[in-house]
Design an enzyme around this catalytic site. Structure first.
Site, PDB file in Angstrom:
ATOM      1  CG  ASP A  12      -1.809  -1.216   1.285  1.00 61.04           C
ATOM      2  OD1 ASP A  12      -2.466  -1.523   0.276  1.00 61.04           O
ATOM      3  OD2 ASP A  12      -1.810  -1.888   2.326  1.00 61.04           O
ATOM      4  CG  HIS A  40      -1.162  -1.687  -7.505  1.00 54.87           C
ATOM      5  ND1 HIS A  40      -0.177  -2.138  -8.356  1.00 54.87           N
ATOM      6  CD2 HIS A  40      -0.823  -2.144  -6.278  1.00 54.87           C
ATOM      7  CE1 HIS A  40       0.714  -2.840  -7.681  1.00 54.87           C
ATOM      8  NE2 HIS A  40       0.331  -2.859  -6.418  1.00 54.87           N
TER       9      HIS A  40
END
Length: 425
Positions: A12, A40
């Protein structure tokens, strides 16, 4: 030019955002490991997109996207992701999306097995996304997988292989977990429904990439998750089931004969973590919630609230080393703009010991953070486009992080939009 884009920490970090930005200079983007268990997030002039399996280069019309042999592919999810993007005006054809014939398929029984095992573990669970990733990688190394290339074989051969695998898998599902057995006809219908859609994209991507390299094409390798989720070098056993590090990129892409030109590590200006496992720098309470909301820290694939903390020097320096990063892209610096003092985890405390290197085992699981604080800038920096536009305190913070992780910071992201970044001198 062969470039790997990888995560420095727990995942992340903003890899999708940076792949979307940097892919302007590349001909091909390759996903080389993982599955649809992480997302993503990309924001550009076409909108906001959350990608799970598709490489982030899919949003650039002139870029060819490859899903490599190191990826495990949920074909139902992939079809849904393709259809969703097409509905948003993104063109996807076998010309700009190629799937490795050696990539293993995530079957419905892998997802079921993942859920059953997490339920069995109860309070000792690993924090799986329950998308079948660990079971399918396990089957891959047990030589019990069905690969995308198998979809191109005769139906008789594929049926024979599927029957043998289901017979073996039912020893665990039916006799181990004590639930209804897997039905061959159900799995065959699944393969036919979604396999018939994706098989037009399946090819020898290793050959394709080797030829592209000979032609001088620029190739980018996109990782999922970060160094601390790597199966070998991460916070085992609370890791993913694949190799997230840059040196694996050519292998997972199907071109083990090629060598990377450079490795770009993506690193947040603070720490976040989704799921279970040790996260020494974690902060709690109102301060944690304030940071979580400021950074919109919720999992792109799962929606789960991310655990948050100050920048972790030990974890980040270790991640840079594991990734072999040549340069760093620092993301979400703008999120810290509300802080008068910025927390930085400078060491771990384990009993009477002060640790200054990232540990494993008991030391990692029981360590406590040692925090120091850096002066904040208390000013919106999202409009800055040059280093000199930043407040002095923000520049000092960047230089400090560069020094403590021992790697040059080349890019600084000051917002999610494609143009919200600074190139360092």
């Amino acid at each position: 030019m062969l470039t790997a884009i990888t995560g420095i920490n727990w995942g992340d970090e903003g890899k999708g955002r940076m792949v979307d930005l940097l892919s302007e200079d590349y001909d091909i983007v390759v996903r080389y490991q993982g599955g649809n268990n992480a997302g993503h997030t990309v924001v550009n002039d076409r909108g906001k997109f959350i990608l799970n399996l598709l490489p982030s280069g899919i949003l650039r019309p002139d870029v060819v996207n490859v899903i490599g042999n190191g990826v495990v592919v949920d074909i139902k999810h992939l079809v849904g992701e393709i259809n969703k993007l097409r509905g948003l005006g993104i063109e996807i054809t076998p010309d700009n999306l190629k799937l490795s014939d050696r990539a293993v398929i995530v079957m419905p029984y892998h997802v079921d097995q993942d859920c059953l095992e997490e339920d069995r573990l109860a309070d000792a669970k690993f924090g799986s996304t329950k998308r079948g990733i660990a079971p399918v990688y396990g089957d891959k190394y047990m030589k019990k997988g069905i690969r995308l290339g198998d979809l191109l074989d005769s139906e008789e051969d594929l049926k024979e292989r599927l029957r043998a695998i289901i017979e073996w898998k039912n020893l665990l599902i039916e006799k181990g977990y004590g639930i209804k057995p897997i039905i061959f006809e159900d799995m065959w219908s699944y393969l036919k429904e979604y396999g018939d859609i994706v098989k037009d994209y399946v090819c020898d991507t290793g050959l394709y990439l080797n030829e592209a390299n000979k032609e001088g094409k620029n190739i980018m390798f996109e990782a999922q998750l970060g160094a601390l989720r790597d199966i070998d070098f991460g916070i085992y056993p609370f890791t993913s089931s694949s190799s997230t590090i840059a040196p694996y990129a050519p292998i997972g892409a199907g071109v083990p004969n090629l060598k990377l030109t450079n490795s770009v590590g993506i690193m947040k200006a603070y720490s976040t973590c989704v799921g279970e496992g040790p996260f020494t720098a974690e902060i709690f309470g109102d301060k944690a919630e304030e940071l979580r909301k400021a950074g919109n820290e919720y999992g792109a694939a799962t929606g789960r609230p991310r655990r948050v903390g100050g920048f972790d020097i030990l974890a980040s320096r270790y991640g840079v080393r594991a990734q072999g990063s040549d340069v760093i892209a620092l993301t979400k610096l703008d999120v810290l703009s509300y802080m008068e003092e910025i927390p930085v985890c400078v060491a771990y405390k384990f009993g009477d010991q002060i640790l200054d290197e990232f540990p494993i085992g008991e030391k990692l699981f029981k360590a406590e953070p040692v925090y120091e604080y850096k002066k904040g800038w208390m000013k919106d920096i999202s409009g800055c486009r040059r280093l000199e536009d930043l407040p002095n305190e923000a520049i000092d913070y960047i230089k400090y992080l560069e020094e403590v992780v021992d790697c040059k910071i080349k890019y600084v992201s000051v917002g999610p939009e494609r143009d919200q970044y600074i190139v360092m001198a």
